[in-house]
Design a protein around this motif. Structure first.
Motif, PDB file in Angstrom:
ATOM      1  N   GLY A 197       0.814  -1.213   0.000  1.00 28.57           N
ATOM      2  CA  GLY A 197       0.000   0.000   0.000  1.00 28.57           C
ATOM      3  C   GLY A 197       0.846   1.261   0.000  1.00 28.57           C
ATOM      4  O   GLY A 197       0.539   2.231  -0.705  1.00 28.57           O
ATOM      5  N   GLU A 222      -4.070   7.891   3.772  1.00 28.51           N
ATOM      6  CA  GLU A 222      -3.211   6.702   3.700  1.00 28.51           C
ATOM      7  C   GLU A 222      -3.288   5.807   4.933  1.00 28.51           C
ATOM      8  O   GLU A 222      -3.498   4.586   4.801  1.00 28.51           O
ATOM      9  CB  GLU A 222      -1.764   7.136   3.419  1.00 28.51           C
ATOM     10  CG  GLU A 222      -1.562   7.547   1.964  1.00 28.51           C
ATOM     11  CD  GLU A 222      -0.406   8.497   1.758  1.00 28.51           C
ATOM     12  OE1 GLU A 222       0.397   8.674   2.708  1.00 28.51           O
ATOM     13  OE2 GLU A 222      -0.288   9.064   0.664  1.00 28.51           O
ATOM     14  N   LEU A 226      -4.723   1.875   4.833  1.00 27.77           N
ATOM     15  CA  LEU A 226      -3.821   0.769   5.179  1.00 27.77           C
ATOM     16  C   LEU A 226      -4.392  -0.045   6.334  1.00 27.77           C
ATOM     17  O   LEU A 226      -4.392  -1.285   6.303  1.00 27.77           O
ATOM     18  CB  LEU A 226      -2.436   1.312   5.541  1.00 27.77           C
ATOM     19  CG  LEU A 226      -1.621   1.937   4.403  1.00 27.77           C
ATOM     20  CD1 LEU A 226      -0.342   2.555   4.952  1.00 27.77           C
ATOM     21  CD2 LEU A 226      -1.286   0.903   3.340  1.00 27.77           C
ATOM     22  N   ALA A 229      -7.607  -1.961   5.102  1.00 27.67           N
ATOM     23  CA  ALA A 229      -7.307  -3.075   4.200  1.00 27.67           C
ATOM     24  C   ALA A 229      -6.752  -4.272   4.966  1.00 27.67           C
ATOM     25  O   ALA A 229      -7.142  -5.423   4.706  1.00 27.67           O
ATOM     26  CB  ALA A 229      -6.306  -2.623   3.135  1.00 27.67           C
TER      27      ALA A 229
END
Length: 527
Positions: A197, A222, A226, A229
């Motif tokens: 990622g 971000e 991350l 996910a």
């Protein structure tokens, strides 16, 4: 929601005021926030704050970890990885095991699974509290790097313990082979997702026509992506954020412009401050509600306080023992990477004492405790949930007050720690400047040899840089010179602001010049 909004805004203003007061008193602001939050909670008529554990985990944890990964020195982390790993994984597990065994013995009806759950919750020290305290004292950079590196990884190891303990409490069984496979996937999958990622985000920054605002928005998105996910595939979201953050941090010069870095630093500094402030205030505000739940379960408050004090003592003693154990193992097996080499024997023996005393608990322990479900899968109430919550809050409060308030005094009065062979801050900065001057002169002369002899500006730059290296005292700005220059910049700012009355000058250009002066002021303040 509209009724709660004024209260939340008032809390944010109070957090800012408390931080100012903490700076004046030279006390870490998380300590004052917890105490003030506790005092405010007794005011009648205030709205009750219902804390959603998923909110704390998902909203607060990713950006806090991400910012910490950007701030840490990856070079120092590689240098001290053995000690960092031992504190982040071995010490956390040892602390959880010790808490599990002793609470199982002392607390009636407290199973080993519940003990491991409590141990995993309270085992990770809080990086925010330690960092806030270290602003008021000086410690060797090696020790600081170990503490920062530990704080990045111990959250992941403790939350893994909590996850397995919750399964054991809910099912009544623990399958070792399955646990090993799941643990391996959580670690490998989390790190892998974070690196993949992080690489994708770097490519997005490079290939898209981003500017400073869009870069900052990307860096805010971000950590959440991350974390999300990794959690979707049942791996460690914490490790994903840490791994991705370290990768992005190490490559920031390749995909972020100077404008994005300058503006992003200010944005993240403000964001992390307010997030930390809210969490620590919540710790104090939530304690009375936990006490009510404890009384509803028929557990005397005196006994609950005793259990909380016992667990706090266990954690402090365990960390002390682990600190000396880690140092002894490092001296025996890797003496070349032992922190404090070059210090006297007394000071080297004192360093583990410092590491052992930096065990304040905070946001991760709070979030983990609140994540305990109200009921088991079979519908029965979760056993001892309120007691676990109360012990966790007690540990946070006691470690902040006892260790947090005494740590600066302990460092200053004991005189155990100095820099040994480590350069002082001023000398280190001067060394970097000297290297930069030498390299600058080399590059300029190389350009001159290529035929740029007729460029008067090039020769002028060479003369200026050679003068700096021949007169090194001019590289170091005295406090009086710095103050005089800052006053000059303030005068320039006021003069340029006065040009707004000139009909020929657009205000945009005046604001641009003021921004240049602001950047220069920031540069001078960092000298």
């Amino acid at each position: 929601m509209h009724e709660l909004l004024p209260f939340m805004l008032a809390l944010i203003v109070l957090i800012v005021l408390i931080e100012m007061l903490a700076g004046k008193l030279k006390i870490a602001y998380p300590i004052l926030l917890v105490v003030v939050g506790l005092l405010i909670s007794f005011i009648p008529g205030l709205p009750t704050i219902q804390i959603d554990p998923n909110l704390i985990f998902f909203i607060f944890l990713p950006p806090l970890l991400f910012e910490a990964a950007w701030s840490i020195s990856f070079k120092e982390m590689k240098k001290w990885w053995r000690i960092i790993s031992s504190f982040a994984f071995v010490v956390v597990f040892f602390s959880a095991l010790t808490v599990a065994l002793l609470t199982n013995y002392f607390i009636p009806g407290f199973t080993l699974a519940l003990g491991f759950l409590l141990g995993g919750i309270v085992s990770p020290p809080d990086a925010v509290s330690t960092g806030a305290i270290m602003k008021f004292v000086k410690i060797p950079k090696a020790t600081s790097a170990i503490l920062e590196g530990e704080s990045l990884l111990n959250d992941a190891s403790s939350l893994i313990i909590v996850r397995f303990a919750l399964v054991a409490v809910g099912t009544g069984q623990f399958i070792f082979q399955t646990a090993i496979v799941e643990f391996s996937w959580m670690v490998i999958g989390g790190i892998g997702i974070g690196l993949i990622g992080g690489w994708l985000f770097i490519q997005a920054h490079k290939r898209l026509p981003t500017d400073a605002p869009s870069d900052i928005v990307f860096t805010l998105v971000e950590p959440y992506l991350l974390y999300w996910a990794a959690e979707q595939v049942h791996s460690s979201g914490v490790l994903a954020v840490v791994a991705g953050g370290l990768l992005l941090s190490g490559n920031r010069l390749s995909f972020l412009s100077s404008s994005s870095r300058i503006k992003g630093f200010s944005f993240w500094e403000a964001l992390i401050f307010i997030l930390n402030g809210i969490v620590f205030m919540i710790i104090g505000l939530a304690l009375p509600e936990i006490v009510k739940g404890l009384r509803a379960d028929g557990i005397p408050l005196s006994k609950a306080i005793f259990y909380g004090g016992l667990v706090t003592a266990i954690l402090i003693a365990t960390r002390m023992i682990s600190s000396y154990g880690a140092m002894i193992a490092t001296i025996l097996f890797r003496p070349s990477v032992t922190p404090g080499r070059g210090l006297s024997r007394r000071r080297r023996l004192g360093m583990p004492l410092l590491l052992g005393w930096t065990g304040m608990r905070g946001v991760v322990s709070l979030a983990a405790a609140l994540s305990i479900p109200l009921a088991l899968p079979n519908g029965e109430p979760f056993p001892h949930r309120n007691l676990i919550l109360f012990i966790t809050f007690t540990v946070i409060l006691l470690t902040l007050l006892i260790q947090g308030l005494t740590l600066p005094y302990f460092i200053k009065r004991s005189k155990l720690f100095d820099y040994g062979r480590e350069l002082s801050e001023d000398d280190a900065k001067m060394k970097v400047k000297n290297h930069l001057v030498v390299e600058t002169i080399r590059v300029l002369k190389e350009k001159q040899k290529k035929g740029l002899y007729n460029d008067p500006h090039l020769q002028k730059m060479i003369d200026q840089w050679e003068y700096k290296i021949s007169q090194p005292e001019h590289l170091r700005m005295t406090e009086s010179a710095k103050q005089n220059y800052l006053e000059l910049l303030e005068g320039q700012r006021q003069f340029v602001a006065g040009l707004k009355d000139d009909p020929e000058l657009h205000e945009e250009y005046i604001n641009w010049q003021i921004y240049q002066i602001d950047l220069e002021e920031e540069r001078i303040r960092l000298l």
